[in-house]
Write a protein that holds these residues in place. Structure first.
Motif, PDB file in Angstrom:
ATOM      1  N   PHE A  16      64.324 -25.482 -15.906  1.00 41.36           N
ATOM      2  CA  PHE A  16      65.112 -26.683 -15.650  1.00 41.36           C
ATOM      3  C   PHE A  16      64.911 -27.698 -16.788  1.00 41.36           C
ATOM      4  CE2 PHE A  16      65.695 -30.854 -13.582  1.00 41.36           C
ATOM      5  CZ  PHE A  16      66.944 -30.682 -12.992  1.00 41.36           C
TER       6      PHE A  16
ATOM      7  N   ASN B 163      72.458 -27.550 -11.415  1.00 43.23           N
ATOM      8  CA  ASN B 163      72.247 -27.499  -9.970  1.00 43.23           C
ATOM      9  C   ASN B 163      71.697 -26.149  -9.498  1.00 43.23           C
ATOM     10  OD1 ASN B 163      72.915 -30.156  -9.238  1.00 43.23           O
ATOM     11  ND2 ASN B 163      75.100 -29.690  -9.379  1.00 43.23           N
TER      12      ASN B 163
ATOM     13  N   SER C 237      67.984 -26.191 -10.150  1.00 45.51           N
ATOM     14  CA  SER C 237      67.312 -27.042  -9.169  1.00 45.51           C
ATOM     15  C   SER C 237      67.243 -26.345  -7.810  1.00 45.51           C
ATOM     16  CB  SER C 237      68.030 -28.387  -9.049  1.00 45.51           C
ATOM     17  OG  SER C 237      67.397 -29.191  -8.079  1.00 45.51           O
TER      18      SER C 237
END
Lengths: 260, 260
Positions: free
Chosen positions: B67, B18, B21
């Motif tokens: 990512f 997370n 992101s």
């Protein structure tokens, strides 16, 4: 951590991997910046800045392809079936090197007849230089001609380009300001220094028999650094020359851009 | 729910996932906003805003890569063969930290000679600082030099940058308005606070022997938060300074932008 590649050690694999990613980032964001920044120069210099942005855009596309191709050919999922395609570099250069000639001439805003004559000399010579280099670097067997012969043939248009840029273009520089002449001198030196890397990388690879990891790493690293300098730094220098000439041509522009 | 990762527990995996992101979203849309918003300042301040947008664009690219790389290296499909590539962060910083110096100096619209001299000091020092940090963080074995030595070497240009920004640049601030001086003070404090996170993360990882999940999570979280503050918040503050200075320079601009 296991082995990243069946053909290269982890250090070699990581160097090329990161160099190709650096190539993507440098090309892509120089292109973006130059496209955005074209309004910072007078209209007569915007074509040169936009061609610089196009050159780095084309190169960004080819670096994306090379990055994926490298991972596929040398990473753990490739299994040695796929060969790394040196064609991407030559297709890239075939498109971008003539355009680099175009941006160099365009930023000078020479008389249109002089500009046209320079283009007719530099653009075809640049395309020919790349076309003749490819069969040697890709080791294509065309009528048994050896890589060194292709390298030598490719050198002829290369020397002609240097003659046009350093001798013929030199004459056209007399009417430019001292600040612009200084930048053009640096631009040509950058071109000479970076273009020198390509034949060195070519020759290093030419002498390797079979696949030699160390010369492969040296070739890819050399080509990538030379590309970043010859396209990104070169394009930003073209932009700087366009900025200087815009300020020289128009006091209003200078005042708006620099406040004085 | 089974295990998301063979190397991290589900909480650790989810935190990094997370955070990366969040990094993408922050960088990408700060870049988009700043590119769009460059017309809201006078031409002389647009270069600083465009460089801020370029910095966040470059970082957005690298957060996309990190990512994907993280999912591949630590998720269930990676199987531990692929290593997480810390090179992405260093390639990113190698490009963006010199540009952050450039935007800081550009937004002040100093006399051109002062601006040039600041650039020649700050840009190479920033590049050197990052280049010296990489071998330590990536644990490259170069002549047996330990990570702490690379960290110490990298601190020298870091201290030089602080000296130039706080002492030399301080002298150039006298001619700025009180509102601008206040913002520049905040900008430098933000820089000091966020840049402080990098060496702390570096040291935490340096002392870990082998792979330690907790220090890996701390390092990635620390780097990401510091990146968002040092690039997005920093870029938006540059934009605010450009807005204030534009309104100060031109009553017409102030009237058009603020209605009074």
């Amino acid at each position: 951590m296991g082995n990243l590649s069946p053909f290269l050690d982890n250090g070699q694999y990581t160097v090329i991997y990161n160099m190709l990613s650096l190539g993507i980032a440098s090309m892509l964001f120089t292109a973006l910046f130059l496209f955005m920044a074209r309004d910072r120069v007078l209209p007569r210099y915007r074509m040169a800045v936009m061609v610089s942005a196009t050159v780095t855009s084309i190169a960004a596309y080819h670096y994306f392809r090379m990055f994926d191709d490298f991972k596929h050919a040398f990473g753990t999922d490739g299994m040695g079936v796929v060969a790394y395609n040196v064609g991407y570099r030559y297709v890239d250069w075939f498109l971008t090197v003539p355009l680099l000639m175009l941006e160099t001439v365009a930023v000078l805003a020479l008389a249109r007849s002089v500009q046209k004559s320079m283009m007719y000399k530099l653009v075809p010579a640049a395309a020919l230089m790349i076309a003749l280099g490819y069969p040697g670097d890709a080791r294509l067997d065309i009528m048994g001609i050896s890589p060194s012969v292709w390298g030598a043939l490719s050198t002829i248009p290369f020397l002609y380009i240097l003659y046009v840029l350093f001798v013929e273009l030199g004459k056209s520089l007399e009417r430019q300001s001292a600040a612009v002449r200084e930048k053009i001198r640096l631009l040509r030196l950058l071109l000479l220094a970076t273009w020198g890397v390509y034949p060195i990388s070519f020759i290093m690879n030419m002498n390797a028999t079979g696949f030699d990891p160390a010369s492969f790493v040296a070739r890819e690293t050399g080509y990538t650094i030379a590309d970043i300098l010859a396209k990104c730094l070169f394009g930003l220098m073209i932009f700087t020359i366009a900025r200087i000439k815009s300020a020289e041509d128009s006091p209003e522009h200078a005042k708006a851009e620099y406040g004085s």
